[in-house]
Scaffold this active site. Structure first.
Site, PDB file in Angstrom:
ATOM      1  N   SER A  96     -22.796 -17.654  72.758  1.00  0.00           N
ATOM      2  CA  SER A  96     -21.640 -17.215  72.863  1.00  0.00           C
ATOM      3  C   SER A  96     -21.422 -16.658  73.846  1.00  0.00           C
ATOM      4  O   SER A  96     -20.038 -16.256  74.476  1.00  0.00           O
ATOM      5  CB  SER A  96     -21.026 -16.681  71.644  1.00  0.00           C
ATOM      6  N   LYS A  99     -18.701 -17.984  75.920  1.00  0.00           N
ATOM      7  CA  LYS A  99     -17.240 -18.008  75.485  1.00  0.00           C
ATOM      8  C   LYS A  99     -16.136 -16.974  76.189  1.00  0.00           C
ATOM      9  O   LYS A  99     -14.612 -17.352  76.828  1.00  0.00           O
ATOM     10  CB  LYS A  99     -16.802 -17.409  74.036  1.00  0.00           C
ATOM     11  N   TYR A 226     -17.492 -27.922  73.189  1.00  0.00           N
ATOM     12  CA  TYR A 226     -17.588 -26.559  73.609  1.00  0.00           C
ATOM     13  C   TYR A 226     -19.437 -26.654  72.643  1.00  0.00           C
ATOM     14  O   TYR A 226     -20.168 -25.099  73.358  1.00  0.00           O
ATOM     15  CB  TYR A 226     -16.940 -26.119  72.214  1.00  0.00           C
ATOM     16  N   TYR A 278     -18.243  -9.019  68.033  1.00  0.00           N
ATOM     17  CA  TYR A 278     -17.437  -9.772  66.320  1.00  0.00           C
ATOM     18  C   TYR A 278     -17.306  -8.480  66.101  1.00  0.00           C
ATOM     19  O   TYR A 278     -16.786  -7.362  66.178  1.00  0.00           O
ATOM     20  CB  TYR A 278     -18.965 -10.676  65.564  1.00  0.00           C
ATOM     21  N   VAL A 296     -25.915 -16.330  70.064  1.00  0.00           N
ATOM     22  CA  VAL A 296     -26.419 -16.066  68.981  1.00  0.00           C
ATOM     23  C   VAL A 296     -27.976 -16.520  69.648  1.00  0.00           C
ATOM     24  O   VAL A 296     -29.584 -16.299  69.143  1.00  0.00           O
ATOM     25  CB  VAL A 296     -26.901 -17.220  67.288  1.00  0.00           C
TER      26      VAL A 296
END
Ligand code: DON
Length: 355
Positions: A96, A99, A226, A278, A296
């Site tokens: 992530s 992103k 992705y 998050y 992660v």
């Protein structure tokens, strides 16, 4: 463990980590000195090397196999100084952390306001792969994706990039990540295959976003690109370089190339502050006070705007999916150097007012 320092001029992120013998200019005003950075990094490494809380991600089977004891830290200043310690050459999947950089690319192409309207910029307060958050946003007439840093928003970001076909879409993503890192990056095939074989939840998200007309083209193509994006291999120095490119306002400090505009860099950092860790983003802003993004795979990059970026990697994660050691190490370094963006520099007391 030796601490490596590279001189900025002509050094590449992949150069062997040898102490420079050339005299080095003093840091620009307001930046931490070499000694301050080195000692903060050394202390963070030593204090957290023994931490064994958390566990590797295992919902992507290949991530469960990564050595949980790996630990590396890198700092890259806006004036191009690089400091690193531990497993700094170790490749791991970016996950992530990719992103915000793809969101930056989309903002550059589509426009900042258009991304805000289409994908949203608010925290979801939910896990990164929440489907409930999509439905709740939809009901509230907000962009169903939440923001570009949760899975829904990130899959939609890829699906909205300008690209004639799947290959062009993938090249756009890979070139973007490479421009931020200052070198060509490649995908880790094993991680990609493992994630592509098991990403049933992300498939549901992509299909739902197609139903809600957020992805204009084929949702399976957006999801595949992705998944490739998340499988790109990086090391902590790459991540620090990517973060430092945001810290400068969009110029890669070693290649000197402008990657995104100052406006896009600013908004990318705002997204990281809102949603980078998050559902724990609020606690991170409160305790550490800098924009950051986790993955992660065990990496985290944090940015002190105008000064430096610090990246750390260690695979054991907490419940929210954020590396335990990386959070602690970055907290320690930023805290020691006074990097919180909310901290007001103390001015000398003016003394009693005279009449
Ligand atoms: O889509 C996924 O679930 C992963 N490829 C990325 C998730 C991730 O890194 C969340 N990070 N903390």
């Amino acid at each position: 463990m030796a601490v490596a320092v590279l001189a900025a001029a002509g050094a590449s992120a992949q150069a062997p980590a040898q102490p420079t013998t050339r005299p080095r200019p003093p840091p620009a005003a307001g930046l931490p000195t070499d000694a301050e950075l080195q000692s903060a990094m050394q202390r963070a490494y030593t204090a957290n090397k023994g931490v064994t809380e958390g566990k590797n991600a295992d919902y992507i089977p290949a991530l469960a196999k990564v050595d949980p004891n790996l630990f590396g830290i890198a700092i890259l200043t806006v004036d191009g100084r690089v400091f690193s310690i531990g497993d700094t050459g170790q490749a791991f999947s970016i996950q992530s952390i990719s992103k915000p950089f793809v969101a930056a690319k989309l903002m550059s192409e589509m426009g900042i306001q258009q991304v805000e309207e289409k994908l949203g910029v608010n925290a979801t307060g939910e896990a990164f792969n929440s489907i409930e958050a999509i439905e709740r946003n939809k009901e509230a007439k907000d962009p169903p994706t939440g923001n570009p840093l949760v899975n829904a928003g990130a899959i939609a970001a890829v699906g909205n990039l300008k690209a004639a076909n799947a290959d062009a879409r993938w090249s756009s993503v890979l070139d973007t990540l490479g421009a931020f890192a200052g070198r060509n990056l490649v995908m880790d095939q094993e991680i990609y295959k493992s994630e592509a074989a098991t990403n049933t939840r992300n498939r549901s998200i992509a299909d739902l976003l197609k139903a809600y007309e957020v992805i204009p083209g084929n949702p399976a193509e957006a999801l595949d690109v992705y998944t490739r994006q998340c499988s790109v291999a990086v090391n902590v120095k790459d991540l620090a370089m990517m973060g430092a490119t945001l810290a400068t306002g969009g110029v890669n400090p070693l290649t000197g190339k402008r990657v995104v505009s100052p406006d896009v860099a600013e908004r990318t950092l705002a997204l990281m502050m809102t949603a980078g860790l998050y559902e724990d983003s609020g606690a991170w802003a409160f305790e550490v006070g800098v924009p950051a993004k986790s993955g992660v795979g065990g990496g985290i990059v944090a940015v002190v705007p105008g000064k430096y970026a610090v990246a750390a990697f260690s695979p054991r994660l907490d419940e929210a999916g954020n590396s335990v050691r990386a959070q602690k190490a970055i907290d320690s370094i930023v805290g020691e150097l006074g990097g919180s963006v909310f901290r007001v520099a103390q001015r000398p007391s003016p003394g009693p007012t005279r009449r």
